[in-house]
Design a protein around this motif. Sequence first.
Motif: not given
Length: 136
Positions: A32-35, A37-43, A73-86
């Motif tokens: 599962x990919x969860x979208x 807006x913000x990427x965790x700094x401690x990813x 993406x970059x700047x204001x258009x950047x998004x984070x994708x968190x991929x989870x085990x099913x």
Amino acid sequence: MAAPSSLHLIKLCVGVSDIDWLERRAAGGKPLVVHTRMTPKRAAEIEDGGSLYWVVKGIVGCRQPVLDITTRGEGKASRCEITLKPRIIRTAPLARRPFQGWRYLDGHEAPADLTAADAGDMPPELVVQLRDLGAW
């Protein structure tokens, strides 16, 4: 069981009525990919054994192990994708108030994983009440 020293994320599961829905979705076997807006700094810490704990109707009731966290993406258009085990892992229910986005969850604060013997078929609301009373 999630590693107690791991760093995790917690997120509201908006529009989902129960954990069974998440389990049915995970049964497809695809990550599962969860979208967000913000990427965790401690990813990197989260990717090292962390999970995403889901809040469903005000109760943390399950988690999914994190496979990958990527920024697209970059700047204001950047998004984070968190991929989870099913795989959905039920946890001891823990009441949680609504919040926006996601939050970090330290391993020592994360609810313990449940086995079928732990709660049986008790409704999550009853388990939360028992836990709040100190009987769990």
